[in-house]
Motif scaffolding. Structure first.
Motif, PDB file in Angstrom:
ATOM      1  N   TYR A 233       1.234   2.157 -10.197  1.00 40.58           N
ATOM      2  CA  TYR A 233       2.164   1.110  -9.777  1.00 40.58           C
ATOM      3  C   TYR A 233       3.187   1.673  -8.787  1.00 40.58           C
ATOM      4  O   TYR A 233       3.443   1.093  -7.737  1.00 40.58           O
ATOM      5  CB  TYR A 233       2.861   0.515 -11.009  1.00 40.58           C
ATOM      6  CG  TYR A 233       3.727  -0.665 -10.677  1.00 40.58           C
ATOM      7  CD1 TYR A 233       3.164  -1.913 -10.460  1.00 40.58           C
ATOM      8  CD2 TYR A 233       5.107  -0.544 -10.563  1.00 40.58           C
ATOM      9  CE1 TYR A 233       3.956  -3.008 -10.153  1.00 40.58           C
ATOM     10  CE2 TYR A 233       5.900  -1.628 -10.251  1.00 40.58           C
ATOM     11  CZ  TYR A 233       5.313  -2.855 -10.053  1.00 40.58           C
ATOM     12  OH  TYR A 233       6.086  -3.927  -9.727  1.00 40.58           O
ATOM     13  N   LEU A 234       3.745   2.839  -9.109  1.00 36.91           N
ATOM     14  CA  LEU A 234       4.734   3.458  -8.220  1.00 36.91           C
ATOM     15  C   LEU A 234       4.102   3.925  -6.913  1.00 36.91           C
ATOM     16  O   LEU A 234       4.730   3.833  -5.852  1.00 36.91           O
ATOM     17  CB  LEU A 234       5.428   4.619  -8.927  1.00 36.91           C
ATOM     18  CG  LEU A 234       6.345   4.214 -10.081  1.00 36.91           C
ATOM     19  CD1 LEU A 234       6.857   5.450 -10.808  1.00 36.91           C
ATOM     20  CD2 LEU A 234       7.493   3.342  -9.600  1.00 36.91           C
ATOM     21  N   VAL A 235       2.854   4.401  -6.973  1.00 39.12           N
ATOM     22  CA  VAL A 235       2.143   4.804  -5.752  1.00 39.12           C
ATOM     23  C   VAL A 235       1.998   3.611  -4.806  1.00 39.12           C
ATOM     24  O   VAL A 235       2.062   3.762  -3.585  1.00 39.12           O
ATOM     25  CB  VAL A 235       0.762   5.419  -6.096  1.00 39.12           C
ATOM     26  CG1 VAL A 235      -0.134   5.501  -4.882  1.00 39.12           C
ATOM     27  CG2 VAL A 235       0.943   6.788  -6.733  1.00 39.12           C
TER      28      VAL A 235
ATOM     29  N   VAL B  19      12.158  -7.611  -5.341  1.00 37.22           N
ATOM     30  CA  VAL B  19      12.828  -6.334  -5.599  1.00 37.22           C
ATOM     31  C   VAL B  19      13.514  -6.373  -6.965  1.00 37.22           C
ATOM     32  O   VAL B  19      13.384  -5.437  -7.770  1.00 37.22           O
ATOM     33  CB  VAL B  19      13.833  -5.993  -4.475  1.00 37.22           C
ATOM     34  CG1 VAL B  19      14.746  -4.850  -4.876  1.00 37.22           C
ATOM     35  CG2 VAL B  19      13.093  -5.654  -3.187  1.00 37.22           C
ATOM     36  N   VAL B  20      14.224  -7.445  -7.266  1.00 39.61           N
ATOM     37  CA  VAL B  20      14.906  -7.572  -8.560  1.00 39.61           C
ATOM     38  C   VAL B  20      13.882  -7.582  -9.700  1.00 39.61           C
ATOM     39  O   VAL B  20      14.068  -6.919 -10.720  1.00 39.61           O
ATOM     40  CB  VAL B  20      15.799  -8.834  -8.586  1.00 39.61           C
ATOM     41  CG1 VAL B  20      16.275  -9.157  -9.989  1.00 39.61           C
ATOM     42  CG2 VAL B  20      16.977  -8.652  -7.643  1.00 39.61           C
ATOM     43  N   TRP B  21      12.788  -8.314  -9.521  1.00 38.97           N
ATOM     44  CA  TRP B  21      11.719  -8.369 -10.518  1.00 38.97           C
ATOM     45  C   TRP B  21      11.180  -6.965 -10.804  1.00 38.97           C
ATOM     46  O   TRP B  21      11.098  -6.544 -11.959  1.00 38.97           O
ATOM     47  CB  TRP B  21      10.609  -9.291 -10.030  1.00 38.97           C
ATOM     48  CG  TRP B  21       9.342  -9.256 -10.804  1.00 38.97           C
ATOM     49  CD1 TRP B  21       8.196  -8.578 -10.490  1.00 38.97           C
ATOM     50  CD2 TRP B  21       9.051  -9.936 -12.035  1.00 38.97           C
ATOM     51  NE1 TRP B  21       7.229  -8.789 -11.427  1.00 38.97           N
ATOM     52  CE2 TRP B  21       7.726  -9.629 -12.399  1.00 38.97           C
ATOM     53  CE3 TRP B  21       9.789 -10.766 -12.859  1.00 38.97           C
ATOM     54  CZ2 TRP B  21       7.118 -10.125 -13.545  1.00 38.97           C
ATOM     55  CZ3 TRP B  21       9.173 -11.270 -14.009  1.00 38.97           C
ATOM     56  CH2 TRP B  21       7.863 -10.949 -14.342  1.00 38.97           C
ATOM     57  N   CYS B  22      10.823  -6.236  -9.754  1.00 38.31           N
ATOM     58  CA  CYS B  22      10.249  -4.898  -9.915  1.00 38.31           C
ATOM     59  C   CYS B  22      11.263  -3.920 -10.498  1.00 38.31           C
ATOM     60  O   CYS B  22      10.942  -3.154 -11.418  1.00 38.31           O
ATOM     61  CB  CYS B  22       9.718  -4.381  -8.583  1.00 38.31           C
ATOM     62  SG  CYS B  22       8.294  -5.316  -7.972  1.00 38.31           S
ATOM     63  N   LEU B  23      12.490  -3.939  -9.994  1.00 42.35           N
ATOM     64  CA  LEU B  23      13.518  -3.043 -10.524  1.00 42.35           C
ATOM     65  C   LEU B  23      13.835  -3.348 -11.986  1.00 42.35           C
ATOM     66  O   LEU B  23      14.087  -2.435 -12.772  1.00 42.35           O
ATOM     67  CB  LEU B  23      14.786  -3.115  -9.674  1.00 42.35           C
ATOM     68  CG  LEU B  23      14.712  -2.470  -8.298  1.00 42.35           C
ATOM     69  CD1 LEU B  23      16.018  -2.678  -7.541  1.00 42.35           C
ATOM     70  CD2 LEU B  23      14.370  -0.995  -8.397  1.00 42.35           C
TER      71      LEU B  23
ATOM     72  N   PHE C 279      -0.955  -7.266  -7.709  1.00 41.43           N
ATOM     73  CA  PHE C 279      -0.713  -6.150  -8.634  1.00 41.43           C
ATOM     74  C   PHE C 279       0.770  -5.809  -8.717  1.00 41.43           C
ATOM     75  O   PHE C 279       1.281  -5.528  -9.795  1.00 41.43           O
ATOM     76  CB  PHE C 279      -1.521  -4.926  -8.197  1.00 41.43           C
ATOM     77  CG  PHE C 279      -1.260  -3.693  -9.019  1.00 41.43           C
ATOM     78  CD1 PHE C 279      -1.593  -3.656 -10.364  1.00 41.43           C
ATOM     79  CD2 PHE C 279      -0.680  -2.580  -8.453  1.00 41.43           C
ATOM     80  CE1 PHE C 279      -1.363  -2.519 -11.133  1.00 41.43           C
ATOM     81  CE2 PHE C 279      -0.433  -1.439  -9.209  1.00 41.43           C
ATOM     82  CZ  PHE C 279      -0.778  -1.408 -10.553  1.00 41.43           C
ATOM     83  N   LEU C 280       1.475  -5.849  -7.584  1.00 45.12           N
ATOM     84  CA  LEU C 280       2.899  -5.508  -7.591  1.00 45.12           C
ATOM     85  C   LEU C 280       3.720  -6.518  -8.393  1.00 45.12           C
ATOM     86  O   LEU C 280       4.717  -6.150  -9.013  1.00 45.12           O
ATOM     87  CB  LEU C 280       3.437  -5.384  -6.172  1.00 45.12           C
ATOM     88  CG  LEU C 280       2.945  -4.161  -5.406  1.00 45.12           C
ATOM     89  CD1 LEU C 280       3.483  -4.166  -3.992  1.00 45.12           C
ATOM     90  CD2 LEU C 280       3.313  -2.873  -6.108  1.00 45.12           C
ATOM     91  N   ILE C 281       3.293  -7.765  -8.405  1.00 45.45           N
ATOM     92  CA  ILE C 281       4.033  -8.788  -9.147  1.00 45.45           C
ATOM     93  C   ILE C 281       3.554  -8.862 -10.601  1.00 45.45           C
ATOM     94  O   ILE C 281       4.329  -8.706 -11.534  1.00 45.45           O
ATOM     95  CB  ILE C 281       3.886 -10.172  -8.471  1.00 45.45           C
ATOM     96  CG1 ILE C 281       4.376 -10.125  -7.031  1.00 45.45           C
ATOM     97  CG2 ILE C 281       4.604 -11.247  -9.275  1.00 45.45           C
ATOM     98  CD1 ILE C 281       5.807  -9.734  -6.849  1.00 45.45           C
TER      99      ILE C 281
END
Length: 140
Positions: free
Chosen positions: A38-40, A104-108, A20-22
């Motif tokens: 998603y943020l939770v 981290v770069v992907w999510c940010l 889910f995070l990716i």
């Protein structure tokens, strides 16, 4: 519930969270309700990973494997279930850092896209003209 089943359920839930995070990042970027969830999920995951703390889900899964009489795997969850099946040697510290930085770069990147998209939507919803309307009765 049997400890083996608890361990398997914990591993599946942990895997669903990782996927889910990716995969969820681009979907959450355009859906505010999904972004909340998603943020939770993202914030505690980021704190654990960036702080290099042991992941509680991995700890619980390994505890359940022990309770079931199994020897738990060595290392982390991602390495065991997502890396080793494709790269038997696993990842060294440098590889883990590269993977973490990439995620981290992907999510940010998606969070920044989401913020920009929502700002553009608000700007479009705002009044188009800041100049006062002409008074048609006085001609001014």
């Amino acid at each position: 519930m049997d400890a083996w089943l608890l361990a398997a359920v914990m591993a599946l839930a942990h895997g669903a969270l990782a996927v889910f995070l990716i995969v969820g990042a681009p979907f959450a970027a355009r859906r505010p309700r999904l972004m909340v969830w998603y943020l939770v999920m993202l914030v505690p995951t980021a704190v654990v990973n960036l702080g290099r703390f042991p992941c509680p889900l991995t700890v619980w899964e390994k505890d359940f494997w022990r309770l079931a009489g199994e020897t738990p795997y060595r290392g982390g969850f991602i390495s065991h279930y997502f890396v080793k099946p494709f790269h038997s040697g696993g990842l060294g510290p440098t590889g883990e850092d590269v993977l973490l930085i990439s995620v981290v770069v992907w999510c940010l990147g998606w969070l920044a896209y989401s913020a920009g998209w929502h700002l553009r939507q608000r700007a479009r919803a705002a009044p188009q003209s800041a100049t006062p309307a002409l008074d048609t009765h006085t001609g001014t």
